[in-house]
Design a protein around this motif. Structure first.
Motif, short mmCIF file in Angstrom:
data_model
loop_
_atom_site.label_atom_id
_atom_site.label_comp_id
_atom_site.label_asym_id
_atom_site.label_seq_id
_atom_site.Cartn_x
_atom_site.Cartn_y
_atom_site.Cartn_z
N VAL A 83 62.71 69.17 77.22
CA VAL A 83 61.38 68.66 76.94
C VAL A 83 61.50 67.26 76.34
O VAL A 83 62.58 66.88 75.87
N ASP A 84 60.41 66.50 76.37
CA ASP A 84 60.45 65.12 75.90
C ASP A 84 60.43 65.00 74.38
O ASP A 84 60.99 64.06 73.82
N ASP A 85 59.75 65.91 73.69
CA ASP A 85 59.65 65.87 72.22
C ASP A 85 59.83 67.28 71.69
O ASP A 85 58.88 68.06 71.60
N VAL A 86 61.06 67.63 71.36
CA VAL A 86 61.38 69.01 70.99
C VAL A 86 60.68 69.44 69.71
O VAL A 86 60.30 70.61 69.57
N GLN A 98 72.54 68.87 67.56
CA GLN A 98 73.79 69.47 68.02
C GLN A 98 74.86 68.39 68.17
O GLN A 98 74.55 67.24 68.45
N PHE A 99 76.11 68.77 68.04
CA PHE A 99 77.21 67.81 68.09
C PHE A 99 77.34 67.14 69.45
O PHE A 99 77.92 66.07 69.57
N TYR A 100 76.79 67.72 70.49
CA TYR A 100 76.92 67.18 71.85
C TYR A 100 75.76 66.27 72.24
O TYR A 100 75.57 65.93 73.40
N GLY A 101 74.95 65.86 71.26
CA GLY A 101 73.93 64.86 71.52
C GLY A 101 72.58 65.40 71.92
O GLY A 101 71.84 64.75 72.66
N ALA A 102 72.23 66.58 71.44
CA ALA A 102 70.92 67.16 71.75
C ALA A 102 70.28 67.67 70.47
O ALA A 102 70.96 67.93 69.47
N ARG A 103 68.97 67.79 70.50
CA ARG A 103 68.22 68.47 69.45
C ARG A 103 67.56 69.65 70.14
O ARG A 103 66.95 69.49 71.20
N MET A 104 67.68 70.85 69.57
CA MET A 104 67.19 72.03 70.28
C MET A 104 66.70 73.09 69.31
O MET A 104 67.01 73.07 68.14
N ALA A 164 57.65 68.44 68.56
CA ALA A 164 56.25 68.73 68.90
C ALA A 164 56.16 70.02 69.71
O ALA A 164 55.26 70.84 69.50
N HIS A 165 57.11 70.22 70.61
CA HIS A 165 57.14 71.45 71.41
C HIS A 165 57.33 72.66 70.51
O HIS A 165 56.66 73.69 70.67
N PHE A 166 58.24 72.55 69.56
CA PHE A 166 58.49 73.63 68.60
C PHE A 166 57.21 73.98 67.84
O PHE A 166 56.86 75.16 67.70
N ALA A 167 56.49 72.96 67.36
CA ALA A 167 55.26 73.21 66.59
C ALA A 167 54.24 73.95 67.45
O ALA A 167 53.59 74.89 66.98
N ARG A 168 54.11 73.56 68.70
CA ARG A 168 53.18 74.22 69.62
C ARG A 168 53.58 75.67 69.83
O ARG A 168 52.73 76.57 69.78
N ALA A 169 54.86 75.92 70.10
CA ALA A 169 55.33 77.28 70.35
C ALA A 169 55.15 78.17 69.12
O ALA A 169 54.71 79.32 69.23
N LYS A 170 55.47 77.64 67.96
CA LYS A 170 55.33 78.41 66.72
C LYS A 170 53.86 78.75 66.46
O LYS A 170 53.53 79.89 66.13
N GLU A 171 52.98 77.77 66.65
CA GLU A 171 51.55 77.98 66.46
C GLU A 171 51.01 79.04 67.41
O GLU A 171 50.12 79.82 67.06
N ALA A 172 51.56 79.10 68.62
CA ALA A 172 51.08 80.06 69.63
C ALA A 172 51.70 81.44 69.47
O ALA A 172 51.38 82.35 70.22
N GLY A 173 52.60 81.61 68.49
CA GLY A 173 53.14 82.93 68.21
C GLY A 173 54.49 83.24 68.80
O GLY A 173 54.91 84.40 68.81
N ALA A 174 55.22 82.23 69.28
CA ALA A 174 56.58 82.49 69.77
C ALA A 174 57.44 82.97 68.60
O ALA A 174 57.26 82.54 67.47
N THR A 175 58.35 83.86 68.88
CA THR A 175 59.30 84.31 67.86
C THR A 175 60.42 83.29 67.79
O THR A 175 61.20 83.15 68.73
N ILE A 176 60.49 82.58 66.69
CA ILE A 176 61.48 81.52 66.54
C ILE A 176 62.82 82.15 66.14
O ILE A 176 62.91 82.86 65.15
N VAL A 177 63.83 81.89 66.94
CA VAL A 177 65.17 82.40 66.69
C VAL A 177 65.99 81.37 65.91
O VAL A 177 66.75 81.73 65.03
N ALA A 178 65.82 80.10 66.24
CA ALA A 178 66.49 79.02 65.53
C ALA A 178 65.58 77.80 65.57
O ALA A 178 65.10 77.41 66.64
N GLU A 179 65.33 77.20 64.42
CA GLU A 179 64.47 76.02 64.33
C GLU A 179 65.19 74.80 64.91
O GLU A 179 66.41 74.83 65.09
#
Length: 146
Positions: free
Chosen positions: A87-90, A111-117, A92-107
């Protein structure tokens, strides 16, 4: 002329099974930002085949077909698979998913390999990983010495 794969669908496509596929389609669109592309409703109200998309990628899904040996993840032990989505903005995507009731496993985390997830489960237990590449991917950093 044959077109393989069909136009608008990538060569490898995840196919997920849900007990309540109509609710899953609604959730995937509201929480994770997918767009409903197609849904074939059967006479009994189940979904025989559906497609949701994000950008140029498609995920197929249907109501669980038990006579073919399928079961939703909520009936299985452990996580049997994960679907990776860029996704382009992880955050903002996280906030949307959390607000919609997704079960968050890891915030969201860097990551050491150049990603945010972050990782989340949908209501029936499918595991989703949403990532934003923050720097060039270094495959050398991922490799283990042989």
């Amino acid at each position: 002329m044959k077109i393989n794969p069909p136009e608008g669908i990538q060569r490898i496509v995840p196919m997920l099974a849900y007990d309540d596929a109509p609710a899953a389609i609604d959730f995937l669109c509201r929480a994770f930002g997918f767009e409903k592309k197609y849904a074939m409703t059967m006479d009994d109200g189940t979904i025989g085949h559906a497609e949701v998309s994000m950008g140029d990628a498609v995920v197929m899904l249907a109501t669980v077909w038990r006579s073919a040996g399928m079961a939703p993840p909520s009936e299985l032990e452990g996580v049997h698979a994960q679907v990776q989505v860029y996704v382009d903005d992880v955050d903002a995507h996280f906030a949307r998913a959390k607000e919609a009731g997704a079960t968050i496993v890891a915030e969201p985390s860097d990551q050491f390999y150049g990603a945010r997830m972050y990782r989340a489960n949908d209501p029936e237990g499918h595991r989703w990983i949403f990532s934003q590449q923050t720097s060039a991917l270094d495959y050398g950093a991922l490799a283990t010495p042989s």
